[in-house]
Design a protein around this motif. Structure first.
Motif, mmCIF file in Angstrom:
data_model
loop_
_atom_site.group_PDB
_atom_site.id
_atom_site.type_symbol
_atom_site.label_atom_id
_atom_site.label_comp_id
_atom_site.label_asym_id
_atom_site.label_seq_id
_atom_site.Cartn_x
_atom_site.Cartn_y
_atom_site.Cartn_z
ATOM 1 N N LYS A 1 0.810 -1.216 0.000
ATOM 2 C CA LYS A 1 0.000 0.000 0.000
ATOM 3 C C LYS A 1 0.843 1.265 0.000
ATOM 4 O O LYS A 1 0.485 2.268 -0.614
ATOM 5 N N SER A 2 1.930 1.268 0.729
ATOM 6 C CA SER A 2 2.774 2.462 0.818
ATOM 7 C C SER A 2 4.142 2.061 1.339
ATOM 8 O O SER A 2 4.337 0.948 1.836
ATOM 9 N N LEU B 1 -12.059 11.035 -0.132
ATOM 10 C CA LEU B 1 -11.065 9.978 -0.014
ATOM 11 C C LEU B 1 -10.769 9.328 -1.355
ATOM 12 O O LEU B 1 -9.613 8.985 -1.650
ATOM 13 N N HIS C 1 -7.061 9.321 -3.023
ATOM 14 C CA HIS C 1 -6.381 8.122 -3.528
ATOM 15 C C HIS C 1 -5.930 8.331 -4.961
ATOM 16 O O HIS C 1 -4.828 7.928 -5.347
ATOM 17 N N ARG D 1 -1.856 7.619 0.346
ATOM 18 C CA ARG D 1 -2.080 6.245 0.778
ATOM 19 C C ARG D 1 -2.195 6.114 2.298
ATOM 20 O O ARG D 1 -3.008 5.348 2.786
ATOM 21 N N ASN D 2 -1.378 6.816 3.053
ATOM 22 C CA ASN D 2 -1.430 6.719 4.514
ATOM 23 C C ASN D 2 -2.430 7.733 5.047
ATOM 24 O O ASN D 2 -2.311 8.930 4.773
ATOM 25 N N VAL D 3 -3.427 7.276 5.792
ATOM 26 C CA VAL D 3 -4.424 8.188 6.339
ATOM 27 C C VAL D 3 -4.581 7.923 7.837
ATOM 28 O O VAL D 3 -4.605 6.768 8.279
ATOM 29 N N VAL E 1 -13.486 3.531 4.988
ATOM 30 C CA VAL E 1 -12.240 3.349 4.237
ATOM 31 C C VAL E 1 -11.940 1.862 4.043
ATOM 32 O O VAL E 1 -11.475 1.445 2.976
ATOM 33 N N ASN F 1 -11.371 -0.082 0.541
ATOM 34 C CA ASN F 1 -10.244 -0.976 0.299
ATOM 35 C C ASN F 1 -10.689 -2.355 -0.170
ATOM 36 O O ASN F 1 -9.921 -3.096 -0.780
ATOM 37 N N THR G 1 -9.445 0.611 -3.408
ATOM 38 C CA THR G 1 -8.410 1.548 -2.970
ATOM 39 C C THR G 1 -7.348 0.791 -2.178
ATOM 40 O O THR G 1 -7.529 -0.376 -1.815
ATOM 41 N N PHE H 1 -5.655 2.218 0.727
ATOM 42 C CA PHE H 1 -5.312 3.079 1.860
ATOM 43 C C PHE H 1 -4.675 2.265 2.985
ATOM 44 O O PHE H 1 -5.127 1.164 3.320
ATOM 45 N N ILE I 1 -4.545 2.334 6.682
ATOM 46 C CA ILE I 1 -5.479 2.979 7.604
ATOM 47 C C ILE I 1 -4.882 3.121 8.998
ATOM 48 O O ILE I 1 -4.528 2.131 9.643
#
Length: 598
Positions: A299-300, A390, A394, A399-401, A432, A436, A450, A452, A454
């Motif tokens: 994801k990130s 959101l 994206h 990506r980081n929330v 979220v 995802n 998505t 994200f 989270i």
């Protein structure tokens, strides 16, 4: 009922349901007018008579009496000429997964109302004007736990045919059928034309009878009063179209007077309903597409680092006032050059007006080349608006929330500003997590899911630790993948929290805040709810203040805390005063030296 009572001079700020106790004759007159007009079914004056809505008027303890009398008034007015439907509307609050109220709690509120209506002698139940399929489902279960009377379950939709929360007819009709609704329908919000299109979609998937109760058009304000302008003849013409589409319970909602019902009745009498082959239509169910959920490590960069056990360092930056982001970008570049992993972009600090955190995060990632953690708060947006934001975030690479409930506006520069708080951070985490998984809040596919990463907030120093642990468990179950604490000044509190939440462990970043002065320390210790600053730290700052080295002592304390928490957490988030990046980098260097010594 509401339209007629309003027309008789009852102000909108009153509880219409309370009139069952205080002005029963007036309520009975309205019922009788509809019976004389030819209604086959009249609804009790109990749409808002649940404990939650009545509580806003100080009437929660009278819920049973209001519903019981509401049913008896309607029963007496109907006599043998019409059926009496116990009217139950939504609670007026969000329930899980979007809100704090559990489905079991909501079910109990509905059961209390339904039991009183049942005692009053209703023939059936109409559950109406629900925007959340999850909530109307709780209402159906509540009624079914008490009796086998017919249930008409109605949701309210937008012009596009989807519920106000985005569920499509192809989704909510089969679900309500499965739960035991005898009739599924739509009511309120829109006029006849828009509702007909929705009913046509419902007819494609329904195997039970359908209901349609549109408003008499959209209300218009005329001399301070809301007036519905659809004529009785127009409503009647659409009643015929509803019946030809397969509707078997037809009527009206807001703005529908006895004259409208009289014309609808005449239209119904003149029409022989066609036979509808429901058993063939039941095969027309939506096929839910399979989606490939993005693994957490992909994801990130932050997610990959935490997955591999790498300790991460984030530094918080506050979006600037005004529209120039140049100072923010310069600070982010300096942090990146010094090896900081992430920039944490806070949102609307203390409810003040600044560049949005979303805009700031996008600019930092694009112009400074460092990954961000976007703070995203529930305060300013409704549920649908947050979903749109959101999805946009994206698409721009966020990506980081960090999903937070948010400070109330009156904590900042604009005490008269209003807030939305449609959901809290638990509900937003569910939103979220659903994105995802490839679905929106209404259960409709969004295409590619998505990705994200989270994050949620945690407060080890909360006064009510049991409540904080409970909420944290809910957040993790909703889909949280990492957490960031409130500023840590007490290692014991952090360790205790980690022990209490070991069953739902996710990577934790401890927030480190260098104290700037004695005043800063005293403020955090005495005026920030849920933040525990031990007296020994305040005393150290007091001594340092007298010696003219308060800022240096605050930095020393921050480094000590950072080193102490390092074995217990997977990263730190350093918060500094505006422009004081060197203190943040100093904490980072202390951590690096500690790692080298180990």
């Amino acid at each position: 009922m509401g339209t007629m009572l309003y027309g008789r001079g009852i102000f909108l700020n009153r509880s219409f349901d309370e009139l069952n106790l205080t002005q029963a004759d007036l309520v009975a007159e309205v019922h009788q007018a509809y019976v004389r007009a030819g209604a086959d079914v009249i609804e009790t004056n109990t749409f808002g008579a649940n404990r939650i809505k009545l509580g806003a008027f100080g009437l929660a303890d009278r819920a049973h009496a209001i519903n019981l009398h509401g049913a008896r008034i309607a029963r007496h007015a109907a006599r043998e000429q019409a059926y009496v439907a116990g009217a139950i509307g939504p609670l007026g609050i969000r329930i899980e997964p979007w809100g704090k109220t559990g489905v079991d709690e909501a079910q109990e509120y509905f059961r209390e109302q339904a039991a009183a209506l049942l005692e009053g002698g209703v023939d059936l139940f109409i559950l109406e004007t629900f925007r959340d399929v999850n909530e109307v489902s709780a209402a159906i279960r509540a009624v079914r736990s008490l009796c086998d009377l017919p249930i008409v379950a109605q949701v309210t939709t937008e012009e596009d045919g989807n519920t106000l929360d985005g569920a499509a007819p192809e989704t909510f009709v089969p679900e309500l059928e499965h739960l035991g609704a005898n009739v599924v329908g739509v009511n309120c919000s829109v006029g006849p034309a828009a509702m007909l299109e929705t009913v046509e979609r419902m007819a494609e998937v329904a195997t039970v009878k359908l209901a349609a109760q549109p408003n008499a058009g959209r209300p218009r304000e005329v001399e301070g009063r809301n007036i519905y302008l659809c004529s009785p003849e127009y409503m009647a013409s659409y009643a015929r179209r509803f019946i030809n589409t397969g509707v078997r319970l037809v009527g009206g909602c807001c703005g529908t007077t006895p004259e409208h019902i009289r014309h609808i009745k005449m239209a119904v009498r003149a029409l022989a309903p066609p036979q509808v082959a429901r058993e063939k239509q039941s095969a027309n169910r939506r096929v839910v597409p399979q989606v490939q959920v993005v693994p957490r490590s992909e994801k990130s960069r932050m997610a990959a680092a935490l997955e591999s056990g790498t300790f991460v360092v984030a530094v918080e930056l506050v979006p600037p006032r005004g529209y120039s982001a140049d100072p923010l970008i310069a600070q982010a570049r300096e942090l990146a050059a010094n090896g900081v992993d992430l920039v944490n972009i806070s949102e609307g600090a203390r409810g003040s007006a600044r560049i949005s955190a979303l805009s700031a995060s996008v600019m930092v990632q694009q112009q400074a080349g460092i990954e961000t953690i976007l703070h995203y708060a529930c305060r300013d947006r409704n549920l649908l608006g947050m979903q749109s934001d959101l999805l946009g975030a994206h698409s721009m690479g966020i990506r980081n929330v960090l999903l937070i409930t948010g400070d109330p506006p009156n904590a900042g520069d604009y005490p008269d500003a209003t807030a939305v708080f449609d959901v809290d951070s638990i509900g937003l985490t569910n939103v979220v997590a659903r994105l995802n998984a490839g679905f929106d809040i209404g259960g409709q596919p969004i295409g590619a899911p998505t990705a994200f990463h989270i994050g949620v907030a945690a407060n080890p120093g909360a006064a009510n630790l049991d409540e904080q642990v409970r909420r944290f468990e809910f957040k993790v179950k909703a889909g949280a993948e990492f957490a960031i604490t409130q500023p840590i000044f007490d290692l014991r509190a952090l360790v205790q929290f980690l022990e209490r939440t070991s069953a739902v462990r996710v990577p934790m970043l401890a927030a480190i805040t260098p104290l700037e002065s004695l005043r800063h320390a005293e403020f955090l210790a005495n005026e920030v709810p849920g933040l525990h600053v031990p007296e020994v730290i305040v005393e150290r700052m007091r001594v340092a203040e007298t010696e003219g080295r308060a800022a240096a002592e605050g930095m020393t304390i921050a480094c000590e805390i950072a080193v102490a928490v390092r074995p217990h957490v997977q990263g730190v988030k350093i918060s500094t005063a505006a422009g004081a990046l060197q203190s943040g980098l100093g904490v980072m260097r202390a951590l690096a030296q500690c790692a080298e010594q180990r």
